[in-house]
Design an enzyme around this catalytic site. Structure first.
Site, PDB file in Angstrom:
ATOM      1  N   GLU A 156      -6.400  -0.175   0.429  1.00 50.11           N
ATOM      2  CA  GLU A 156      -6.593  -1.029  -0.757  1.00 50.11           C
ATOM      3  C   GLU A 156      -6.101  -2.460  -0.547  1.00 50.11           C
ATOM      4  O   GLU A 156      -5.667  -3.107  -1.489  1.00 50.11           O
ATOM      5  CB  GLU A 156      -5.936  -0.403  -1.992  1.00 50.11           C
ATOM      6  CG  GLU A 156      -6.488   0.966  -2.305  1.00 50.11           C
ATOM      7  CD  GLU A 156      -6.416   1.322  -3.786  1.00 50.11           C
ATOM      8  OE1 GLU A 156      -5.951   0.513  -4.588  1.00 50.11           O
ATOM      9  OE2 GLU A 156      -6.856   2.430  -4.135  1.00 50.11           O
ATOM     10  N   HIS A 165       1.212   3.279  -5.669  1.00 49.60           N
ATOM     11  CA  HIS A 165       1.518   4.542  -4.979  1.00 49.60           C
ATOM     12  C   HIS A 165       2.812   4.345  -4.190  1.00 49.60           C
ATOM     13  O   HIS A 165       3.065   3.243  -3.704  1.00 49.60           O
ATOM     14  CB  HIS A 165       0.419   4.913  -3.983  1.00 49.60           C
ATOM     15  CG  HIS A 165      -0.857   5.346  -4.619  1.00 49.60           C
ATOM     16  ND1 HIS A 165      -1.636   6.338  -4.108  1.00 49.60           N
ATOM     17  CD2 HIS A 165      -1.494   4.926  -5.736  1.00 49.60           C
ATOM     18  CE1 HIS A 165      -2.697   6.495  -4.865  1.00 49.60           C
ATOM     19  NE2 HIS A 165      -2.638   5.654  -5.856  1.00 49.60           N
TER      20      HIS A 165
END
Lengths: 390, 390
Positions: free
Chosen positions: A32, A256
């Site tokens: 990402e 995360h």
């Protein structure tokens, strides 16, 4: 890290760079990193501690995958999953990212060609009614096939990334069963970090709390998987996750938690033999289960293909009807203008718009049907081979 | 063999089936079998002589690739090229076919895992001004990378298909140089068939004569390439092409002549060593040449991305202007209707249409730029590695 959208992006990228420099890992797999500028900034910053790096480009936005390594990257290959959500689901941007698996082959130390995979599978937006499950299963299957075909000459295979699946989900079982990859969390001698190894935790200020309501501890969706292929053994000595805010800061690195593994790779006396052939008797069950889910997706896709095709045909008929009416008027069959010109035109444009959209959708769902069908076939081929084996 | 379009399709498919049955080859790689029904018919017909087969599905129409084999097919993998023409070039249907390389791994005899690749690259529609050259080069590069990464555990790699390139083209030199594949036509001890091994010949009644005017003998664009990986040697004993009409018939099997090779595969005493590392000093030149062409394509794609983006912005501005005018009228700022309603509506729909199309084009060319850029990068990485090697 989406430009203009993600909160405190630049601060976090800077923080990640600083930490990577301090920690001095051998290999870093990031997901990402949507902005190539962020990658370039990291590359400059990490040039001294991680001289080798690669950014995988794909899709409209990019794959978001990049790799930093202390050891030379010998070769790279990008495999784009054939299915990755729907272009018209703009709010679920997966289609635009071209989710893929990046394969940088690197040589750590002197002898061991290491195959590391950085990847991300399609996100799960709603667990109860998960419309993307068949797509994610096709991705897990393609990933497993890709690993089986590319890993044969490697000594060690290492896979790290956001699999967007719970540890007991059918996709994970399929991937692990069919490739023989082992889960670093399950194998680690020593573990330190969030409870149960969770990487998507409610404490993190960037996560969506409502999504995690059924899971008060969080979910483990980021994995490090590994296996030794030839005359090597791999053991996970330690697994860590980050826990909340970065040291001395108010914010965490990302939505995360990061996963860090210390692997002990050792050369054995004799080749361990074919470790790819996984003789797990449960494997057939897992493949059957996955095939059933892919079949469900196939029927849904066929239904959508049919609906969009019917819509296109209806729009075409309407257009033809209008053309006939207009021609009739021009030819003087009706002496008066039977419809108001404006609504006639609006209707024609509407029909044209519907025709174009429905045709596009029909083509898209045709491709989807083909890929789901093909995966179902491949799984069936594997099932047959598994059953023939004693 | 395109349904409803190709001339005497069913007759030719029947003819191909009959001939394959009579000849009894070990392995048959077919391209452009666009109709899955034709594949099913062939499968039924060939069940006794070729018990194993696979059809590769991809794209909207399909990949057209299928394989028939006397020996079990152990596994299959489909790799779709990331670039394959433009969806809006409807007359050049390549985009809709999802051109790909199919990899059926099969086990011939007792010991030799054979990796065979069936494939087709993007067609060349105009040699002098070949707009698809960068796409075909990206495909050749991806194909070479795919072979390098998947072939490591095979004993023999076999590639057959319509490469849509002349033997001396940069794409062929790139593919052969970077993988070490050998050309069966150049290596064959004995050759029989069309002059120079041509497979697209003017004598064939299905070919477009005007295309072949600069090449009175025809062009060789269908190839069988091979190499041995581990402790095996491969020698091409005989190469044949069909010559015109099928025996006893008035029509040829297809618009291309078929290529048939008899290969002698032998186990050697000791492993031949790493045959993948091709130390050819000319390789760097070929990669440089290919990279230049990819760069040309990249700049063209960037230009197209820019144009379509500008068009989308202009259409959006026009729409906003119209919305402002409409709102102004509604708010009673202008007491009279300043534009005729009909043309106002028509203009708005036109602007909307242009906006949607231009945005779609912009997204597509963004992906194209990403893939060309990524290939250019990979080639640069390889060039650097080649230069560092003594």
């Amino acid at each position: 890290a989406i430009r203009y959208l993600s909160k405190r992006r630049q601060e976090r990228v800077r923080l990640i760079g600083d930490t990577l420099c301090q920690e001095g890992f051998d290999l870093v797999l990031l997901q990402e990193v949507w902005s190539e500028q962020d990658y370039s900034d990291l590359k400059v910053k990490l040039a001294s501690c991680y001289p080798f790096s690669h950014y995988f480009r794909s899709g409209v936005i990019g794959s978001g995958l990049c790799v930093f390594s202390r050891f030379p990257i010998l070769d790279t290959l990008l495999y784009q999953y054939s299915l990755n959500g729907y272009p018209y689901m703009l709010q679920h941007g997966d289609w635009f990212c071209g989710k893929s698996v990046g394969l940088p082959g690197s040589r750590a130390g002197v002898t061991a060609p290491l195959l590391s995979l950085s990847l991300q599978l399609h996100a799960e937006y709603c667990r109860d009614k998960d419309a993307y499950l068949p797509h994610r299963l096709v991705q897990a299957w393609e990933l497993a096939q890709f690993i089986r075909h590319t890993s044969k000459a490697a000594d060690v295979v290492l896979l790290g990334g956001d699999l967007n699946m719970h540890p007991e989900d059918v996709g994970i079982r399929l991937l692990r069963g069919w490739t023989g990859l082992r889960d670093a969390f399950a194998e680690a001698t020593h573990f330190e970090g969030c409870k149960n190894g969770c990487t998507l935790v409610p404490d993190n200020c960037f996560t969506d709390k409502s999504e995690l309501l059924p899971f008060p501890l969080g979910i483990r969706i980021d994995y490090i998987l590994y296996k030794a292929i030839s005359s090597f053994t791999v053991k996970c000595e330690e697994l860590k996750t980050t826990t909340g805010p970065a040291p001395g800061m108010a914010i965490p690195f990302s939505d995360h938690e990061a996963v860090m593994a210390t692997l002990h790779i050792q050369r054995q006396g004799q080749p361990a033999g074919a470790t790819l052939g996984t003789a797990d008797p449960a494997l057939a069950d897992v493949v059957t289960e996955a095939r059933t889910e892919v079949g469900v997706g196939l029927r849904a896709a066929q239904q959508q293909r049919y609906s969009s095709g019917r819509m296109a045909v209806l729009a075409l008929l309407l257009l033809l009807l209008q053309a006939a009416a207009a021609l009739g008027t021009l030819a003087g069959l009706g002496t008066e203008q039977p419809f108001p010109k404006l609504s006639f035109c609006l209707l024609a444009f509407l029909a044209l718009g519907v025709l174009v959209l429905a045709t596009g959708l029909h083509l898209f769902h045709t491709m989807e049907v083909k890929m789901l069908h093909s995966t179902e076939d491949q799984m069936w081929m594997v099932l047959r081979a598994l059953q023939e084996r004693p």
